[in-house]
Design a protein around this motif. Structure first.
Motif, PDB file in Angstrom:
ATOM      1  N   ALA A  75       0.823  -1.212   0.000  1.00 58.66           N
ATOM      2  CA  ALA A  75       0.000   0.000   0.000  1.00 58.66           C
ATOM      3  C   ALA A  75       0.855   1.258   0.000  1.00 58.66           C
ATOM      4  O   ALA A  75       0.500   2.264  -0.624  1.00 58.66           O
ATOM      5  N   VAL A  76       1.998   1.214   0.700  1.00 55.95           N
ATOM      6  CA  VAL A  76       2.841   2.405   0.815  1.00 55.95           C
ATOM      7  C   VAL A  76       3.448   2.775  -0.527  1.00 55.95           C
ATOM      8  O   VAL A  76       3.445   3.954  -0.921  1.00 55.95           O
ATOM      9  N   VAL A  77       3.973   1.786  -1.258  1.00 55.28           N
ATOM     10  CA  VAL A  77       4.665   2.090  -2.516  1.00 55.28           C
ATOM     11  C   VAL A  77       3.735   2.724  -3.552  1.00 55.28           C
ATOM     12  O   VAL A  77       4.065   3.783  -4.121  1.00 55.28           O
ATOM     13  N   PRO A  78       2.542   2.155  -3.839  1.00 56.66           N
ATOM     14  CA  PRO A  78       1.698   2.817  -4.849  1.00 56.66           C
ATOM     15  C   PRO A  78       1.163   4.168  -4.408  1.00 56.66           C
ATOM     16  O   PRO A  78       1.069   5.095  -5.233  1.00 56.66           O
ATOM     17  N   LEU A  79       0.821   4.316  -3.129  1.00 58.08           N
ATOM     18  CA  LEU A  79       0.262   5.593  -2.681  1.00 58.08           C
ATOM     19  C   LEU A  79       1.327   6.675  -2.604  1.00 58.08           C
ATOM     20  O   LEU A  79       1.141   7.796  -3.115  1.00 58.08           O
ATOM     21  N   ALA A  80       2.465   6.357  -1.969  1.00 58.49           N
ATOM     22  CA  ALA A  80       3.553   7.333  -1.940  1.00 58.49           C
ATOM     23  C   ALA A  80       4.112   7.566  -3.333  1.00 58.49           C
ATOM     24  O   ALA A  80       4.479   8.688  -3.697  1.00 58.49           O
ATOM     25  N   GLY A  81       4.164   6.495  -4.129  1.00 56.00           N
ATOM     26  CA  GLY A  81       4.639   6.646  -5.506  1.00 56.00           C
ATOM     27  C   GLY A  81       3.740   7.547  -6.323  1.00 56.00           C
ATOM     28  O   GLY A  81       4.230   8.349  -7.130  1.00 56.00           O
ATOM     29  N   ALA A  82       2.429   7.428  -6.156  1.00 58.95           N
ATOM     30  CA  ALA A  82       1.505   8.292  -6.895  1.00 58.95           C
ATOM     31  C   ALA A  82       1.689   9.754  -6.497  1.00 58.95           C
ATOM     32  O   ALA A  82       1.709  10.648  -7.353  1.00 58.95           O
ATOM     33  N   ALA A  83       1.811   9.991  -5.184  1.00 62.51           N
ATOM     34  CA  ALA A  83       1.978  11.365  -4.715  1.00 62.51           C
ATOM     35  C   ALA A  83       3.281  11.971  -5.232  1.00 62.51           C
ATOM     36  O   ALA A  83       3.313  13.110  -5.724  1.00 62.51           O
ATOM     37  N   TYR A  97       3.828  10.978   4.832  1.00 62.69           N
ATOM     38  CA  TYR A  97       2.757  10.134   5.351  1.00 62.69           C
ATOM     39  C   TYR A  97       2.984   8.669   4.997  1.00 62.69           C
ATOM     40  O   TYR A  97       2.584   7.779   5.745  1.00 62.69           O
ATOM     41  N   GLY A  98       3.636   8.406   3.882  1.00 61.24           N
ATOM     42  CA  GLY A  98       4.044   7.034   3.593  1.00 61.24           C
ATOM     43  C   GLY A  98       5.114   6.567   4.557  1.00 61.24           C
ATOM     44  O   GLY A  98       5.102   5.409   5.001  1.00 61.24           O
ATOM     45  N   VAL A  99       6.055   7.458   4.894  1.00 61.75           N
ATOM     46  CA  VAL A  99       7.097   7.125   5.872  1.00 61.75           C
ATOM     47  C   VAL A  99       6.477   6.841   7.231  1.00 61.75           C
ATOM     48  O   VAL A  99       6.827   5.857   7.903  1.00 61.75           O
ATOM     49  N   GLU A 100       5.544   7.679   7.659  1.00 69.68           N
ATOM     50  CA  GLU A 100       4.910   7.490   8.965  1.00 69.68           C
ATOM     51  C   GLU A 100       4.125   6.181   9.010  1.00 69.68           C
ATOM     52  O   GLU A 100       4.158   5.457  10.012  1.00 69.68           O
ATOM     53  N   ALA A 101       3.407   5.875   7.935  1.00 68.50           N
ATOM     54  CA  ALA A 101       2.628   4.633   7.908  1.00 68.50           C
ATOM     55  C   ALA A 101       3.536   3.415   8.020  1.00 68.50           C
ATOM     56  O   ALA A 101       3.246   2.475   8.768  1.00 68.50           O
ATOM     57  N   LEU A 102       4.642   3.408   7.273  1.00 68.73           N
ATOM     58  CA  LEU A 102       5.564   2.275   7.334  1.00 68.73           C
ATOM     59  C   LEU A 102       6.259   2.194   8.684  1.00 68.73           C
ATOM     60  O   LEU A 102       6.431   1.094   9.241  1.00 68.73           O
ATOM     61  N   ALA A 103       6.641   3.342   9.235  1.00 72.68           N
ATOM     62  CA  ALA A 103       7.331   3.340  10.528  1.00 72.68           C
ATOM     63  C   ALA A 103       6.435   2.808  11.640  1.00 72.68           C
ATOM     64  O   ALA A 103       6.903   2.112  12.556  1.00 72.68           O
ATOM     65  N   ARG A 104       5.151   3.106  11.600  1.00 70.45           N
ATOM     66  CA  ARG A 104       4.239   2.635  12.653  1.00 70.45           C
ATOM     67  C   ARG A 104       4.125   1.110  12.667  1.00 70.45           C
ATOM     68  O   ARG A 104       3.891   0.505  13.720  1.00 70.45           O
ATOM     69  N   PRO A 122       5.933  -2.740  18.222  1.00 69.17           N
ATOM     70  CA  PRO A 122       5.455  -4.040  18.719  1.00 69.17           C
ATOM     71  C   PRO A 122       3.952  -4.222  18.554  1.00 69.17           C
ATOM     72  O   PRO A 122       3.481  -5.321  18.256  1.00 69.17           O
ATOM     73  N   HIS A 123       3.200  -3.156  18.774  1.00 66.58           N
ATOM     74  CA  HIS A 123       1.744  -3.198  18.614  1.00 66.58           C
ATOM     75  C   HIS A 123       1.332  -2.012  17.737  1.00 66.58           C
ATOM     76  O   HIS A 123       1.025  -0.929  18.238  1.00 66.58           O
ATOM     77  N   PRO A 124       1.312  -2.194  16.426  1.00 62.48           N
ATOM     78  CA  PRO A 124       1.034  -1.070  15.520  1.00 62.48           C
ATOM     79  C   PRO A 124      -0.360  -0.486  15.736  1.00 62.48           C
ATOM     80  O   PRO A 124      -1.325  -1.208  16.022  1.00 62.48           O
ATOM     81  N   ASP A 125      -0.439   0.822  15.587  1.00 62.57           N
ATOM     82  CA  ASP A 125      -1.717   1.528  15.625  1.00 62.57           C
ATOM     83  C   ASP A 125      -2.258   1.546  14.198  1.00 62.57           C
ATOM     84  O   ASP A 125      -1.944   2.425  13.398  1.00 62.57           O
ATOM     85  N   TRP A 126      -3.110   0.570  13.874  1.00 61.68           N
ATOM     86  CA  TRP A 126      -3.563   0.422  12.498  1.00 61.68           C
ATOM     87  C   TRP A 126      -4.510   1.529  12.071  1.00 61.68           C
ATOM     88  O   TRP A 126      -4.616   1.837  10.880  1.00 61.68           O
ATOM     89  N   VAL A 127      -5.188   2.142  13.027  1.00 64.79           N
ATOM     90  CA  VAL A 127      -6.036   3.283  12.681  1.00 64.79           C
ATOM     91  C   VAL A 127      -5.170   4.450  12.197  1.00 64.79           C
ATOM     92  O   VAL A 127      -5.479   5.104  11.191  1.00 64.79           O
ATOM     93  N   ALA A 128      -4.068   4.702  12.893  1.00 68.94           N
ATOM     94  CA  ALA A 128      -3.155   5.763  12.480  1.00 68.94           C
ATOM     95  C   ALA A 128      -2.491   5.422  11.149  1.00 68.94           C
ATOM     96  O   ALA A 128      -2.266   6.299  10.312  1.00 68.94           O
ATOM     97  N   ASP A 169      -2.743   7.733   7.807  1.00 69.55           N
ATOM     98  CA  ASP A 169      -1.595   8.220   7.044  1.00 69.55           C
ATOM     99  C   ASP A 169      -1.681   7.804   5.577  1.00 69.55           C
ATOM    100  O   ASP A 169      -1.377   8.595   4.677  1.00 69.55           O
ATOM    101  N   LEU A 170      -2.105   6.571   5.340  1.00 74.43           N
ATOM    102  CA  LEU A 170      -2.231   6.106   3.960  1.00 74.43           C
ATOM    103  C   LEU A 170      -3.340   6.857   3.223  1.00 74.43           C
ATOM    104  O   LEU A 170      -3.220   7.138   2.023  1.00 74.43           O
TER     105      LEU A 170
END
Length: 267
Positions: A158-166, A221-228, A232-238, A242-243
């Motif tokens: 998800a990160v590559v196509p969305l960040a790539g599009a932007a 926002y792609g960086v933040e999404a991947l970093a989250r 250990p327990h990712p915040d999937w809502v965040a 970001d995505l």
């Protein structure tokens, strides 16, 4: 042959203009441009993709002596991975459209029965797709180097196509709006440098005004999404938020690039 000698009913048919072919639809045109651009990029850009990957891995090796772990390590790995996308989708695409405009290549595309959006989206999609191998290699290498979990790297899908599009939309707009090819190259380089400095460095170590500039960069926002996802327990809502922001910015940047293509093609 005199008119009176013509077969009955054939004069009007022979004198009438032939009907125009129907206009090409968006999706078939987009697929054709995408395949053509992907083939071209695969031949001409493999060495540059290697450079982009090597550059990102080298940055992580250097940062390994400064950053031990925690949120800073997650930011370094995520920023270095998205940097590969910025190098190809932003920097190289800005140079490509700048060269296309300066060399008269836009005149060739303008004569084809394809919508302007198909040209921009096809080229942007091809360049963004071309970054997938380098991004995966960088993310895996960084995760091993910093001891981060590998289980959630599927989020790169998800990160590559969305960040790539932007980033591709931004790069195409810069290349098409720049009045000179050299300026398009300069703007692409500056954009990639911004992605390097503002994406790889941990956000908590940046001064306030620079942090605001970081929030304006599409790749953030792609960086933040991947970093989250390295937590250990990712915040999937965040992560989803970001995505979503990255996707909205991608749509807007591609729309601006399409407008810039129409503007450049009629000049």
């Amino acid at each position: 042959m005199p008119t009176a000698a013509r077969p009955a009913g054939t004069g009007r048919t022979q004198d009438a203009a032939a009907p125009l072919a129907p206009a090409a639809r968006l999706l078939p045109s987009l697929a054709a441009v995408y395949r053509a651009q992907l083939s071209r990029a695969r031949v001409a850009r493999i060495p540059l993709l290697f450079v982009a990957t090597f550059q990102s891995v080298g940055i992580m090796v250097l940062m390994r002596g400064v950053v031990d772990g925690g949120s800073e390590a997650r930011a370094v790995v995520a920023g270095s991975s998205v940097l590969v996308v910025a190098f190809v989708a932003l920097n190289l695409l800005a140079q490509y459209f700048g060269q296309l405009r300066a060399g008269g290549g836009l005149d060739h595309y303008a004569t084809l029965p394809v919508p302007p959006a198909a040209v921009v989206l096809g080229a942007a999609g091809a360049y963004a797709s071309f970054t997938v191998p380098g991004t995966v290699v960088t993310a895996v290498t960084g995760s091993v180097l910093f001891g981060l979990p590998l289980g959630h790297l599927w989020i790169l899908g998800a990160v590559v196509p969305l960040a790539g599009a932007a980033l591709a939309g931004l790069g195409a707009a810069l290349g098409l709006l720049a009045p000179r090819q050299e300026l398009a190259t300069l703007l692409g380089q500056l954009g990639m440098s911004a992605a390097l400095l503002l994406g790889v460095l941990p956000a908590e170590r940046l001064p306030g005004p620079i942090g605001w500039a970081r929030d304006l960069l599409p790749s953030t926002y792609g960086v933040e999404a991947l970093a989250r996802t390295f937590a250990p327990h990712p915040d999937w809502v965040a992560v989803a938020r970001d995505l979503a922001v990255c996707g909205v910015v991608g749509v807007l940047s591609l729309a601006v690039a399409t407008w810039a293509y129409r503007r450049a093609a009629v000049r």
